[in-house]
Design an enzyme around this catalytic site. Structure first.
Site, PDB file in Angstrom:
ATOM      1  CB  SER A   1      -0.877  -0.036   1.269  1.00 23.36           C
ATOM      2  OG  SER A   1      -0.354  -0.094   2.364  1.00 23.36           O
TER       3      SER A   1
ATOM      4  N   GLY B   1      -5.415   1.157   5.374  1.00 21.15           N
ATOM      5  CA  GLY B   1      -4.714   0.081   4.860  1.00 21.15           C
ATOM      6  C   GLY B   1      -5.717  -1.053   5.236  1.00 21.15           C
ATOM      7  CG  ASP B   2      -6.162  -1.605   9.297  1.00 20.73           C
ATOM      8  OD1 ASP B   2      -5.096  -2.232   9.107  1.00 20.73           O
ATOM      9  OD2 ASP B   2      -6.284  -0.759  10.297  1.00 20.73           O
TER      10      ASP B   2
ATOM     11  N   GLY C   1      -0.137   4.604   0.097  1.00 19.45           N
ATOM     12  CA  GLY C   1      -0.889   5.715   0.452  1.00 19.45           C
ATOM     13  C   GLY C   1      -1.686   6.417  -0.610  1.00 19.45           C
TER      14      GLY C   1
ATOM     15  N   GLY D   1      -1.575   4.972  -4.249  1.00 17.50           N
ATOM     16  CA  GLY D   1      -2.304   3.585  -4.676  1.00 17.50           C
ATOM     17  C   GLY D   1      -1.838   2.371  -4.157  1.00 17.50           C
TER      18      GLY D   1
END
Length: 311
Positions: free
Chosen positions: A220, A251-252, A222, A225
């Site tokens: 990931s 992100g989760d 941020g 993308g």
């Protein structure tokens, strides 16, 4: 069913402010309190989208009891494990442009006996699971190989393990051959020792994690993308967010969406990015539901190695 383990859960207080100025009295525009911890957030996102999940959650002290109350109010299916210490509290300062400042407590130490009890709870629930998600930081004094031991235990049972952690815990887990690891940009840099400035560097670094044992890597990035590197292909995806509120838990949410869509391939990456972008548009660590998620803004393509990474 997707089972999540969060060894270091938290109460997450998010405070929205106009700007962060040191040594000043700052008036809050809004505030909210959410249950937190990476695996907890994965289960909360799955719950919000009617995907079957169960969370294993150690808790202690008044903060821990409040955490359990909040999760119960949300209707989360969970296995709670009482521990002697006190569940940590984290504070997030969110500015209007999406800038986030986080203050995270280290958490409470877990004794060997408590770790054994938690492991027993995971093993008892895992027989129904397709995926086990082991995620988040480790509390003080917990051995770095705790996630690696879970990977080895479940591999023989045909259960996929996704690991989302950092530092020595990630390094140990790689050697145990997890089905998926989900580092962010900083974690990918730390795990490989590589400077990462372009998407090509992300692909190369992810290849190093696969060479170390991970079967697939979902990196990931941020606002830039995400990159998925697996045996069957390499994909880059991005999702535009015009009005960000809070990146806490995004992100989760991305990992939850990725696993909900099968945990493999282009379509899973698209779903993960749609869930993650939806989380960024919401306050605090609120997890997105179907009404929040838009897939139209997601773009998936082969990676352009020269594309800069800014996040």
């Amino acid at each position: 069913m997707i089972l999540t383990l969060t060894l270091n859960p938290s109460l997450d207080r998010t405070i929205e402010i106009a700007s962060l100025t040191r040594a000043a009295v700052i008036r809050a525009a809004a505030a909210r309190l959410d249950p937190g911890g990476k695996g907890v957030n994965v289960s909360r996102a799955l719950l919000a989208n009617a995907v079957t999940s169960r969370a294993v959650v150690p808790f202690g002290g008044d903060e821990g009891r409040q955490l359990v109350r909040l999760l119960t109010l949300e209707g989360l299916d969970m296995v709670t494990v009482p521990v002697a210490g006190t569940t940590r509290s984290n504070v997030t300062l969110a500015e209007p442009d999406g800038t986030i400042t986080k203050i995270n407590e280290p958490g409470t130490a877990l004794s060997p006996a408590e770790l054994d009890t938690i492991a027993d709870a995971v093993l008892a629930a895992a027989h129904e699971a397709d995926w086990v998600v082991a995620s988040g930081s480790l509390p003080p004094e917990v051995p770095a190989d705790v996630y690696a031991r879970l990977c080895r235990r479940f591999a023989g049972a045909g259960i996929h393990v996704a690991v989302d952690t950092s530092g020595p815990a990630l390094a140990c887990a790689l050697a145990a051959g997890p089905a998926l690891v989900k580092p962010n940009l900083d974690e990918l840099t730390a795990a490989t020792g590589m400077p990462i400035r372009r998407v090509g560097d992300v692909v190369e670094a992810a290849g190093k994690l696969r060479a170390a044992g991970a079967r697939a890597v979902l990196a990931s990035l941020g606002g830039d993308g995400a990159v998925l590197v697996e045996e069957d292909g390499i994909w880059y995806g991005e999702a535009a967010v015009t009005e960000p509120r809070s990146a806490v838990g995004a992100g989760d949410a991305m990992l939850a969406g990725f696993l909900a869509a099968g945990g493999r391939g282009r379509d899973a990456l698209l779903e993960g990015l749609a869930w993650g972008a939806a989380a960024v548009r919401l306050p605090g660590s609120r997890m997105p539901g179907p009404a929040d998620i838009s897939r139209d803004a997601v773009r998936i393509s082969p990676p352009d190695p020269s594309r800069p990474v800014h996040s």
